[in-house]
Every structure is written in C-alpha cells, then in structure tokens.
Motif scaffolding. Structure first.
Motif: not given
Length: 484
Positions: A455-478, A482-484
C-alpha cells in the motif's frame, strides 16, 4: 507408557512436525525465489542504468527480507523438535543427518546470511554490477542450503552410503559421496528449486497486479509483472519436467507411493487408464467409482501407450514378505491414499495452471497492447493466484513425506520407533498450542507488513535516488523506513 498413551503421543508428535514443517516450507521456497528475482532486477538496473529497476530492486527486497526472517525463525523451531520429540530418530540417524545439516549451517547459510548483510548495508558503496553480485551469491547460498537439507531428506527416502553399527543398531556413514550421489536427491532437488523460483515469481506478479488495482505506478508494476511472469513460465515448465522425471523414478523406487497417487489397489492391465476422479474406500482397499482416461497412465508413466502399473495390494504383500521378520506381521504398509491421490492432482494441476496463466499473462502484457492492466477482473485473477504456489508446494511436501509411511527412514526405522520415549501427551499438547499461536502470529506479521509495504508503494523517502542513480545516505534500518 501404555498403548493408548503411546498412540496419542505418536499422533501429536506427527501433527506437530507436520504443522511446523508445512509452515516453514511456506517461506523457504519464497525466500529462495525472491533472492533470484531481486538479483535479476538489480542486474537489469546495472546493465540498463534505468532507475525504475533500482526502485523495483529495493521495493521487492522488502518482501524477500520478510520471508527470509520468518523462514529462519520457523527453521530454528524445527531443529529443537529433533531433540525434544524425535530423540530416537536423532540417535539412529545422527551420523548421517548431522553431516549435511552441519555443512548447510556452516557453509551455505553462513554464505547466504553474510552476503545478504553485505548487500543490505553497502548501497552506493560499490558499482551497481558488483553490488548485484552480492545478491547473486546470496541466492546461490540459499540454493546450496536447500541442497544440503534435501540431501539429508533424500537419505530418509532412499538410504545409501551407510552401514548399521551392530553394537548400537544405529546408522553409520561410510561413503559421504554416495549420499551426495543419491539418485533420489538429484530427482528431488531440481523439482523443489524450480518450484521455489515459481513461488516467488507468482507472488511478484500477483502483488504487482494488486498494485495496479490500487492505481499505483503503472510502469513499475507492469515491468514487475513481466519479470515475475517470465520467471514463473520458465521455472514452472522446468518444475513440471523435473516432477515427471521424479514420478517415473518412484514407479520402481517407491511403488506404494506411486500407486497411491493414482489410487491403484489392483495391478493394472496394459495399457493402463489414468484416473481423473475417484471415490476411494481405504477400509476395504478398493475404488468404488472413478472417471478414467484410457492409455493416459501408461503414457504418463512410461511415455508410451503400453505398460502396466503395480497396485498397492501387490506391493503390500511384497513389503510384508521383505520386512515381517524384522518389524512383525502387524505392520500396515498402506499409505494415506486419499491425501496422496488428491494432493498429486492439485500439485500437477496447479503447476500446469501457473505455466498456462504465465504464458497468457505475458501475451496480454506485450508491448503496444498491454491488455491485462485494462481489465480489473484479470488483475484480480492474477492477484488471487498468489496463493496457488503455496498450495502446490504444500501438496508436494505431503506426497513426499506421507508417501514414505510407515517409515521415517525407508526400510530401517518406523515413525513409531523414532518418537522420544520421554514425550508425554501433556507436553505435546502444550507445545502444539504454543507453536500454533506462534505460527499464527508470524503468519499475521508477514501478511500485515507485506500488505503495508504494498500500500505504501514505491514512494519511500528513504529510497530516493539522485540523478546519478546512487542512493542518498540510504539506511535500511533508520526509523523512517519503519514509521513511514
């Protein structure tokens, strides 16, 4: 322990092991298959550099991690059961069963869990293709883990590479390579693994269909469905092929099991008819009414239009002649016929349905047309199909294990002889209730967080990429993850 108490302990022990194993087997194939799906998605991103495949990798990895976690917990419970409820089995089989399970834990599971951790915590630290290789190694580890477990299980179906210690009466390993070369293993392993790939692929396709019903990102879920259905089509066809080889092997290796899956009590004539439907009388060992297709059983069994099949009555006589001296005349060698008969039809029919539905789904998702997303009833059909591979896998497990009855180690140890002598009815009832509640909680946990992630879909703020395609300080345990 009197006879009726022992009978109740045996029944409760068998029920508990069946319950825990079936529940565990819901998640193990799922996690093995999800590792493959996620690896394919991330590799596609590394090759194409399209951000959508990176988003798909991160999104579907949530479901992989959930299935992996629940699978580990349920697997640990099973290991405790060997000592608590099946100590006689552990003593008898320890030298054989311990070796492949030790290798599985020290090598395969260690490789799988370690590389999964490396993959999880190194986003943006390596080149995409290198990072994707970590998931491929994780997938290889999980597949290798299944191999070692099935090596132990295959020995129980077809003992090889051993001797009986005359002083202790226990099995002793004499040829490790013979255990690995067990023909039962090489028929069983491909069937299970291709079924695992099919399971995750159907789940991806089904959940993507639900995502389209929720009117989420169209391109994201269509591409997910295409990958899921592509893997499902290839793996389900291979699973059916491996299943056919395994079934033909059972005709000679475990004729009672094979005859039970076809409800054959009396030896058939040549050519043999295949029974599509039957009313089975297990008490009098006969089939009262049936719907039969001429020549079909010979064709399925021998790939030709001639050939007879041995019935359960004849096999029962042969087993008594072979084992009465050791196990007594009162042994019942008839397996649960109704369960095996219908389980086989559900398994084979379900696998065929998955293959056909995958082919149709891919046709309806072809470029420039994409008919499938435009019809809600089709999306509902593919969404509901998510449950089908779990039913198919469970039926396959029932055939494999119940078809070995009354043996826990075929020809050497019966189920009754394998139960712990200290087990009581009270302890079995208590642990059954505890396990049932625990599994119900784990199942609810899995379903809740899966539907929440969908239901949350793919718009997870912790998984956004910059233009180079790399994650921006992605922390899977922040905490936001879990609270989004």
């Amino acid at each position: 322990m009197d006879f009726f108490t022992a009978l109740n302990v045996l029944s409760l022990s068998r029920f508990q092991f069946a319950m825990t194993t079936l529940f565990h087997f819901l998640y193990v194939p799922l996690s093995i298959g999800f590792a493959l799906i996620v690896a394919i998605m991330e590799t596609t991103y590394a090759i194409t550099k399209k951000d959508i495949y990176l988003k798909m990798t991160r999104f579907w990895s949530k479901f992989f991690l959930l299935s992996f976690a629940v699978g580990v917990v349920t697997g640990i419970i099973q290991e405790f059961q060997f000592g608590m409820n099946w100590s006689n089995y552990s003593r008898f089989m320890g030298d054989i069963f311990g070796a492949p399970l030790a290798i599985e834990a020290l090598l395969a599971f260690f490789l799988e869990s370690t590389l999964l951790g490396v993959w999880l915590f190194t986003w943006g630290k390596f080149k995409p293709i290198v990072h994707a290789s970590f998931m491929w190694i994780t997938w290889f580890g999980s597949t290798l883990s299944a191999f070692w477990i099935l090596a132990a299980n295959s020995f129980m179906q077809h003992p090889t590479g051993f001797m009986i210690n005359r002083q202790t009466g226990h099995v002793r390993l004499t040829n490790f390579w013979s255990v690995l070369g067990n023909p039962q293993l090489w028929y069983e392993f491909p069937h299970v693994i291709f079924g695992a790939f099919t399971t995750a692929a159907v789940v991806v396709a089904g959940l993507a269909a639900f995502g389209l019903l929720l009117k989420q990102n169209h391109d994201f879920h269509v591409k997910s469905m295409k990958i899921g259905l592509s893997v499902a089509l290839i793996s389900s066809v291979l699973a059916l092929g491996a299943g056919d080889l395994q079934t033909r092997y059972l005709i000679h290796e475990q004729p009672m099991k094979f005859a039970a899956t076809e409800a054959i009590y009396k030896n058939t004539k040549s050519p043999a008819s295949w029974t599509a439907f039957a009313l089975i009388d297990t008490k009098d060992h006969r089939v009262n009414n049936s719907v039969e297709i001429p020549y079909m059983l010979s064709l399925l069994s021998y790939h030709r239009l001639t050939g007879a099949v041995k019935g359960m009555n004849q096999t029962n006589k042969e087993l008594h002649a072979r084992y009465d001296k050791k196990f007594g005349r009162d042994m019942n060698y008839y397996v649960p016929v109704k369960t095996l008969f219908w389980s086989f039809r559900i398994m084979a029919g379900g696998g065929s349905l998955i293959a056909a539905a995958s082919l149709v789904g891919l046709f309806l998702l072809r470029k420039k047309r994409e008919v499938l997303p435009k019809h809600r009833w089709l999306l509902w059909a593919f969404g509901i199909m998510t449950a089908l591979p779990f039913i198919v896998n469970s039926c396959g497990w029932l055939i494999t294990e119940l078809g070995r009855y009354p043996w826990v180690v075929y020809g050497f140890q019966t189920i009754a002889d394998a139960v712990s002598p200290t087990a009581t009815v009270g302890s079995m009832l208590f642990t059954n209730i505890i396990y049932f509640v625990l599994f119900a909680f784990l199942g609810a946990f899995m379903v809740y967080y899966s539907q929440r992630a969908l239901k949350q879909g793919i718009d997870d703020p912790s998984a956004k990429e910059d233009q180079s395609g790399k994650s921006s300080n992605y922390d899977p345990l922040n905490k936001e993850a879990f609270n989004s």
